[in-house]
Design an enzyme around this catalytic site. Sequence first.
Site, PDB file in Angstrom:
ATOM      1  N   TYR A  54       0.839  -1.190   0.000  1.00  0.00           N
ATOM      2  CA  TYR A  54       0.000   0.000   0.000  1.00  0.00           C
ATOM      3  C   TYR A  54       0.880   1.248   0.000  1.00  0.00           C
ATOM      4  O   TYR A  54       1.619   1.493   0.945  1.00  0.00           O
ATOM      5  CB  TYR A  54      -0.926   0.034   1.215  1.00  0.00           C
ATOM      6  CG  TYR A  54      -1.841  -1.154   1.369  1.00  0.00           C
ATOM      7  CD1 TYR A  54      -2.208  -1.937   0.275  1.00  0.00           C
ATOM      8  CD2 TYR A  54      -2.361  -1.506   2.614  1.00  0.00           C
ATOM      9  CE1 TYR A  54      -3.051  -3.033   0.430  1.00  0.00           C
ATOM     10  CE2 TYR A  54      -3.208  -2.581   2.774  1.00  0.00           C
ATOM     11  CZ  TYR A  54      -3.543  -3.354   1.677  1.00  0.00           C
ATOM     12  OH  TYR A  54      -4.382  -4.442   1.838  1.00  0.00           O
ATOM     13  N   PHE A 208     -19.645   0.866  -1.992  1.00  0.00           N
ATOM     14  CA  PHE A 208     -20.842   0.869  -2.827  1.00  0.00           C
ATOM     15  C   PHE A 208     -22.107   0.703  -1.997  1.00  0.00           C
ATOM     16  O   PHE A 208     -23.140   1.326  -2.270  1.00  0.00           O
ATOM     17  CB  PHE A 208     -20.745  -0.246  -3.873  1.00  0.00           C
ATOM     18  CG  PHE A 208     -21.630  -0.046  -5.069  1.00  0.00           C
ATOM     19  CD1 PHE A 208     -21.205   0.708  -6.143  1.00  0.00           C
ATOM     20  CD2 PHE A 208     -22.888  -0.612  -5.137  1.00  0.00           C
ATOM     21  CE1 PHE A 208     -22.005   0.898  -7.258  1.00  0.00           C
ATOM     22  CE2 PHE A 208     -23.709  -0.435  -6.241  1.00  0.00           C
ATOM     23  CZ  PHE A 208     -23.266   0.323  -7.309  1.00  0.00           C
ATOM     24  N   SER A 210     -22.779   1.802   0.792  1.00  0.00           N
ATOM     25  CA  SER A 210     -23.139   3.006   1.553  1.00  0.00           C
ATOM     26  C   SER A 210     -24.289   3.752   0.886  1.00  0.00           C
ATOM     27  O   SER A 210     -24.980   4.545   1.533  1.00  0.00           O
ATOM     28  CB  SER A 210     -21.936   3.947   1.671  1.00  0.00           C
ATOM     29  OG  SER A 210     -21.640   4.537   0.407  1.00  0.00           O
TER      30      SER A 210
END
Length: 330
Positions: A54, A208, A210
């Site tokens: 990350y 998505f 949410s």
Amino acid sequence: MQTRKLRDLTVSAQGLGCMGMSEFYGTGDQAEAERTIGRALDLGVTFLDTADMYGPFTNEQLVGRAIAGRREEVVLATKFGNERGEDGSFRGINGAPDYVRRACDASLQRLGVDVIDLYYQHRVDPTVPVEDTWGALHELVDAGKVRHLGISEAAPDTIRRAHAVHSVTALQTEYSLWTRDPEDDGVLATCAELGIGFVAYSPIGRGFLSGQIRSVDDLAPDDFRRHNPRFQGAAFQQNLELVDRVREIAEGKDVTATQLALAWVMAQSGRAGNPAVVPIPGTKRVRYLEENAGAADVELTEEDLQALDEAAPRGATVGDRYPDMSTVHR
């Protein structure tokens, strides 16, 4: 925040995925990200999840800065296996024993800690027997650099082979109301059989569920979800129908759709013979962290769970989870 046990590792019942603080979900605010991690610890969300890839590498440094002085409060998880260069290039999946050792030492340095609580094999390298990779991981435990071991996006047979070398504490894979694959592919059942904890990433369906993403234009230009099959064209529109059904149920319970989606994942822990299940929703903002943490207080009845099963049944989501599915479920 209550706690749950992933095998013999006690963690907060909800964790925090830190990936999006550094990459993939648009530009991040590092100061806000550090505040978010600090607020998580204040709320008892002490299970933090990062990975060397990350950033690359910068997310571990961010997490390390954020937990400095509070290390004893944290159950710290990171990962290796998705090899990247300093320039951000992807070099492939690497499970070679020498690489495992180098990756661990580098993560310890970036995180600024002496030991990693939970160290995952992020993806399975098809060119290296998993027994060889896990032999190196076992050595890291013996050396005191790692306390517990996990594996991510692995198929049941691979999980069993790894577990035969050293006990697997946690299996991490995507799981949510729109990704119910682990219920059908044997992963949840295998974890339950072997006593392995289950860590669910993207439990809000990459945001998505949410209900706040109504168009691809709602995503930043550099947001990787723009390239996700589930967020494109006809698939996007059909998936919105699922989201709207979930949101309707949420409104009836006077909670947000995000909280309902998270509460559903948390409710799968121990349900129908499942192993312990711990979601690690990701966010880079304090206000969303606080909303997520509120899901721990949402009580779902059997009627609620049945309604959600009907609103988001297995296989209802349209489109693959990734543009390239070849690196998962190996």
